[in-house]
Design a protein around this motif. Sequence first.
Motif, PDB file in Angstrom:
ATOM      1  N   VAL A 210       0.851  -1.195   0.000  1.00  0.00           N
ATOM      2  CA  VAL A 210       0.000   0.000   0.000  1.00  0.00           C
ATOM      3  C   VAL A 210       0.882   1.239   0.000  1.00  0.00           C
ATOM      4  CG1 VAL A 210      -1.644   1.354   1.359  1.00  0.00           C
ATOM      5  CG2 VAL A 210      -1.942  -1.126   1.129  1.00  0.00           C
ATOM      6  N   SER A 211       0.574   2.184  -0.879  1.00  0.00           N
ATOM      7  CA  SER A 211       1.318   3.439  -0.946  1.00  0.00           C
ATOM      8  C   SER A 211       0.616   4.525  -0.145  1.00  0.00           C
ATOM      9  CB  SER A 211       1.460   3.894  -2.404  1.00  0.00           C
ATOM     10  OG  SER A 211       2.021   5.196  -2.463  1.00  0.00           O
ATOM     11  N   GLY A 212       1.408   5.312   0.547  1.00  0.00           N
ATOM     12  CA  GLY A 212       0.848   6.427   1.301  1.00  0.00           C
ATOM     13  C   GLY A 212       0.206   7.481   0.426  1.00  0.00           C
ATOM     14  N   ASP A 213       0.612   7.551  -0.823  1.00  0.00           N
ATOM     15  CA  ASP A 213       0.015   8.519  -1.744  1.00  0.00           C
ATOM     16  C   ASP A 213      -1.431   8.182  -2.061  1.00  0.00           C
ATOM     17  OD1 ASP A 213       2.342  10.025  -1.914  1.00  0.00           O
ATOM     18  OD2 ASP A 213       3.099   8.898  -3.633  1.00  0.00           O
ATOM     19  N   TRP A 214      -1.830   6.938  -1.830  1.00  0.00           N
ATOM     20  CA  TRP A 214      -3.211   6.540  -2.109  1.00  0.00           C
ATOM     21  C   TRP A 214      -4.170   6.949  -1.000  1.00  0.00           C
ATOM     22  CZ3 TRP A 214      -2.018   0.670  -3.285  1.00  0.00           C
ATOM     23  CH2 TRP A 214      -1.170   0.590  -4.399  1.00  0.00           C
ATOM     24  N   LEU A 215      -3.674   7.210   0.198  1.00  0.00           N
ATOM     25  CA  LEU A 215      -4.531   7.444   1.359  1.00  0.00           C
ATOM     26  C   LEU A 215      -5.224   8.794   1.281  1.00  0.00           C
ATOM     27  CD1 LEU A 215      -2.003   6.189   4.049  1.00  0.00           C
ATOM     28  CD2 LEU A 215      -4.030   4.947   3.250  1.00  0.00           C
ATOM     29  N   LYS A 216      -6.510   8.818   1.575  1.00  0.00           N
ATOM     30  CA  LYS A 216      -7.227  10.084   1.601  1.00  0.00           C
ATOM     31  C   LYS A 216      -7.047  10.755   2.961  1.00  0.00           C
ATOM     32  CE  LYS A 216     -11.738   8.434   3.252  1.00  0.00           C
ATOM     33  NZ  LYS A 216     -13.179   8.298   2.933  1.00  0.00           N
ATOM     34  N   ASP A 235       4.881   2.112   2.161  1.00  0.00           N
ATOM     35  CA  ASP A 235       6.087   2.766   1.655  1.00  0.00           C
ATOM     36  C   ASP A 235       6.449   4.012   2.467  1.00  0.00           C
ATOM     37  OD1 ASP A 235       4.139   4.565   0.892  1.00  0.00           O
ATOM     38  OD2 ASP A 235       4.488   4.376  -1.264  1.00  0.00           O
ATOM     39  N   ASP A 236       7.526   4.662   2.048  1.00  0.00           N
ATOM     40  CA  ASP A 236       8.003   5.846   2.767  1.00  0.00           C
ATOM     41  C   ASP A 236       7.005   6.995   2.710  1.00  0.00           C
ATOM     42  OD1 ASP A 236      10.279   4.475   3.388  1.00  0.00           O
ATOM     43  OD2 ASP A 236      11.584   5.520   1.964  1.00  0.00           O
ATOM     44  N   ALA A 237       6.200   7.051   1.638  1.00  0.00           N
ATOM     45  CA  ALA A 237       5.210   8.129   1.535  1.00  0.00           C
ATOM     46  C   ALA A 237       4.221   8.064   2.686  1.00  0.00           C
ATOM     47  CB  ALA A 237       4.474   8.039   0.197  1.00  0.00           C
ATOM     48  N   ALA A 238       3.815   6.862   3.073  1.00  0.00           N
ATOM     49  CA  ALA A 238       2.897   6.716   4.213  1.00  0.00           C
ATOM     50  C   ALA A 238       3.568   7.124   5.507  1.00  0.00           C
ATOM     51  CB  ALA A 238       2.397   5.276   4.295  1.00  0.00           C
ATOM     52  N   ILE A 239       4.831   6.736   5.659  1.00  0.00           N
ATOM     53  CA  ILE A 239       5.562   7.073   6.876  1.00  0.00           C
ATOM     54  C   ILE A 239       5.707   8.587   7.009  1.00  0.00           C
ATOM     55  CG2 ILE A 239       7.754   6.794   8.099  1.00  0.00           C
ATOM     56  CD1 ILE A 239       6.004   4.251   7.921  1.00  0.00           C
ATOM     57  N   ARG A 240       5.918   9.265   5.894  1.00  0.00           N
ATOM     58  CA  ARG A 240       6.051  10.729   5.936  1.00  0.00           C
ATOM     59  C   ARG A 240       4.716  11.422   6.183  1.00  0.00           C
ATOM     60  NH1 ARG A 240      10.242  10.124   1.703  1.00  0.00           N
ATOM     61  NH2 ARG A 240       8.558   9.989   0.168  1.00  0.00           N
ATOM     62  N   ARG A 241       3.635  10.903   5.610  1.00  0.00           N
ATOM     63  CA  ARG A 241       2.339  11.575   5.683  1.00  0.00           C
ATOM     64  C   ARG A 241       1.603  11.343   6.998  1.00  0.00           C
ATOM     65  NH1 ARG A 241      -1.790  10.609   1.075  1.00  0.00           N
ATOM     66  NH2 ARG A 241      -2.634  12.545   1.933  1.00  0.00           N
ATOM     67  N   GLU A 255      11.440  -4.482  15.861  1.00  0.00           N
ATOM     68  CA  GLU A 255      11.042  -5.620  15.034  1.00  0.00           C
ATOM     69  C   GLU A 255      10.235  -5.236  13.804  1.00  0.00           C
ATOM     70  OE1 GLU A 255       9.083  -8.566  17.412  1.00  0.00           O
ATOM     71  OE2 GLU A 255      10.493  -8.372  19.070  1.00  0.00           O
ATOM     72  N   ALA A 256       9.597  -4.092  13.796  1.00  0.00           N
ATOM     73  CA  ALA A 256       8.666  -3.720  12.724  1.00  0.00           C
ATOM     74  C   ALA A 256       9.398  -3.035  11.580  1.00  0.00           C
ATOM     75  CB  ALA A 256       7.575  -2.793  13.280  1.00  0.00           C
ATOM     76  N   GLY A 257       9.502  -3.727  10.448  1.00  0.00           N
ATOM     77  CA  GLY A 257      10.222  -3.161   9.318  1.00  0.00           C
ATOM     78  C   GLY A 257       9.681  -1.832   8.845  1.00  0.00           C
ATOM     79  N   ASP A 258       8.359  -1.637   8.928  1.00  0.00           N
ATOM     80  CA  ASP A 258       7.767  -0.378   8.473  1.00  0.00           C
ATOM     81  C   ASP A 258       8.188   0.809   9.332  1.00  0.00           C
ATOM     82  OD1 ASP A 258       5.921  -0.927   6.153  1.00  0.00           O
ATOM     83  OD2 ASP A 258       5.205  -2.442   7.554  1.00  0.00           O
ATOM     84  N   ILE A 259       8.690   0.539  10.527  1.00  0.00           N
ATOM     85  CA  ILE A 259       9.209   1.587  11.399  1.00  0.00           C
ATOM     86  C   ILE A 259      10.736   1.542  11.449  1.00  0.00           C
ATOM     87  CG2 ILE A 259       9.219   2.512  13.748  1.00  0.00           C
ATOM     88  CD1 ILE A 259       6.523   2.817  12.346  1.00  0.00           C
ATOM     89  N   ARG A 264      16.340   3.544  10.333  1.00  0.00           N
ATOM     90  CA  ARG A 264      17.713   3.185   9.955  1.00  0.00           C
ATOM     91  C   ARG A 264      18.241   4.086   8.841  1.00  0.00           C
ATOM     92  NH1 ARG A 264      19.568   0.425   5.871  1.00  0.00           N
ATOM     93  NH2 ARG A 264      17.489  -0.306   5.275  1.00  0.00           N
ATOM     94  N   ARG A 265      17.367   4.454   7.918  1.00  0.00           N
ATOM     95  CA  ARG A 265      17.785   5.282   6.778  1.00  0.00           C
ATOM     96  C   ARG A 265      17.679   6.779   7.051  1.00  0.00           C
ATOM     97  NH1 ARG A 265      14.528   5.021   2.940  1.00  0.00           N
ATOM     98  NH2 ARG A 265      12.886   3.680   3.792  1.00  0.00           N
ATOM     99  N   GLY A 266      17.259   7.160   8.257  1.00  0.00           N
ATOM    100  CA  GLY A 266      17.210   8.562   8.626  1.00  0.00           C
ATOM    101  C   GLY A 266      15.980   9.304   8.143  1.00  0.00           C
ATOM    102  N   LEU A 267      14.991   8.574   7.631  1.00  0.00           N
ATOM    103  CA  LEU A 267      13.763   9.222   7.179  1.00  0.00           C
ATOM    104  C   LEU A 267      12.973   9.782   8.359  1.00  0.00           C
ATOM    105  CD1 LEU A 267      11.895   9.706   4.645  1.00  0.00           C
ATOM    106  CD2 LEU A 267      10.724   7.593   5.312  1.00  0.00           C
ATOM    107  N   ILE A 268      12.973   9.028   9.445  1.00  0.00           N
ATOM    108  CA  ILE A 268      12.325   9.460  10.684  1.00  0.00           C
ATOM    109  C   ILE A 268      13.247   9.110  11.844  1.00  0.00           C
ATOM    110  CG2 ILE A 268       9.965   9.189   9.830  1.00  0.00           C
ATOM    111  CD1 ILE A 268       9.884   6.477  11.356  1.00  0.00           C
ATOM    112  N   THR A 269      12.886   9.566  13.034  1.00  0.00           N
ATOM    113  CA  THR A 269      13.594   9.181  14.254  1.00  0.00           C
ATOM    114  C   THR A 269      12.608   8.485  15.189  1.00  0.00           C
ATOM    115  OG1 THR A 269      13.113  11.203  15.503  1.00  0.00           O
ATOM    116  CG2 THR A 269      15.035  11.238  14.013  1.00  0.00           C
ATOM    117  N   GLU A 270      13.124   7.887  16.238  1.00  0.00           N
ATOM    118  CA  GLU A 270      12.246   7.230  17.206  1.00  0.00           C
ATOM    119  C   GLU A 270      11.242   8.217  17.808  1.00  0.00           C
ATOM    120  OE1 GLU A 270      14.367   5.071  20.159  1.00  0.00           O
ATOM    121  OE2 GLU A 270      15.297   3.682  18.727  1.00  0.00           O
TER     122      GLU A 270
END
Length: 319
Positions: A210-216, A235-241, A255-259, A264-270
């Motif tokens: 599921v892509s975050g760009d699809w979410l209303k 995807d990262d779009a959902a994590i950002r939005r 344990e959760a790959g989506d987090i 790990r890649r610096g897109l978000i922090t804890e």
Amino acid sequence: MRIVSAAEIAGLLTHSDLVDALGEAFRAEITVPLRHHHRIPQADGSPEAMLLLMPAWTASGSQQFVGTKIVSVYPGNGAKNLPAIYGSYILSSGETGAPLAVMDGTELTVWRTACASALASRSLSRKDATRHVMVGAGALAPHLIRAHAAVRPIRHVTIWNRSRERAAELAEGLQGTLPGITITVGTDLQAAVGEADIVSCATISTNPVVSGDWLKPGAHLDLVGGYTPAMRETDDAAIRRASLFVDTRTGGLHEAGDIVDPIRRGLITEADVKADLFDLARGTHAGRTSDSEITLFKSVGTALEDLAAAMLVWRSLKS
């Protein structure tokens, strides 16, 4: 000592009652040690097996309990036409240690997992949510559909699965069992997600489904399937939005790959994870803050949920 089958568990529990019991458990004093992993080499050359032990015990209340879920994972069982995973739950007295019951751990797990998502949905999805999309058609899917319908006024469910036949089988099995709810099989996942108030994912995908760009605006994304750092359902779009929530910080942040992967890649922090179920259940975080906010809940499971479900089964047996 009672032996409690999967059928007995299904006959004793309701999703609304278990959601309430989980809320009480996340507010209570329950000790949850780290999950134990034990590798079991296979002499016949089959893939290495694993034994998981998940203990928890109550620290207060009129009756004390100790519980342990025992899960065996044998990846090579497929070649023997056997399930890869078996689970049992042992519930004991917290006062004496005497065993009270052995319960079907697989059935207990699907119930508590779905109801944990519904507990989160009480705080995170819109109160007027009527459209639910279910991505995946495995054992968890019918429970997730029923659990969300127990806490929100769902009127339409779309089931999407990579195998359309599996989705159709699930839809057919649910027909007539959820009064007032229309159930359809989705062919265009993007379009279905774009209309959904709640989107649940219960897959074993290692790549975003599921892509975050699809979410209303106002949508709630419920991620249940990915249980290792290598798995992604969105995807990262959902994590950002989205505003991010987890069942427990201990599990979600490790344990959760989506987090884990975006951290790990610096897109978000804890610190971008706003709250867990302890915070939501205890009211230290309000959850959703507006009708337009997009929320994301990621669960990997905790022994606290197993204990809460087992305690509810035991009390239902005794009533």
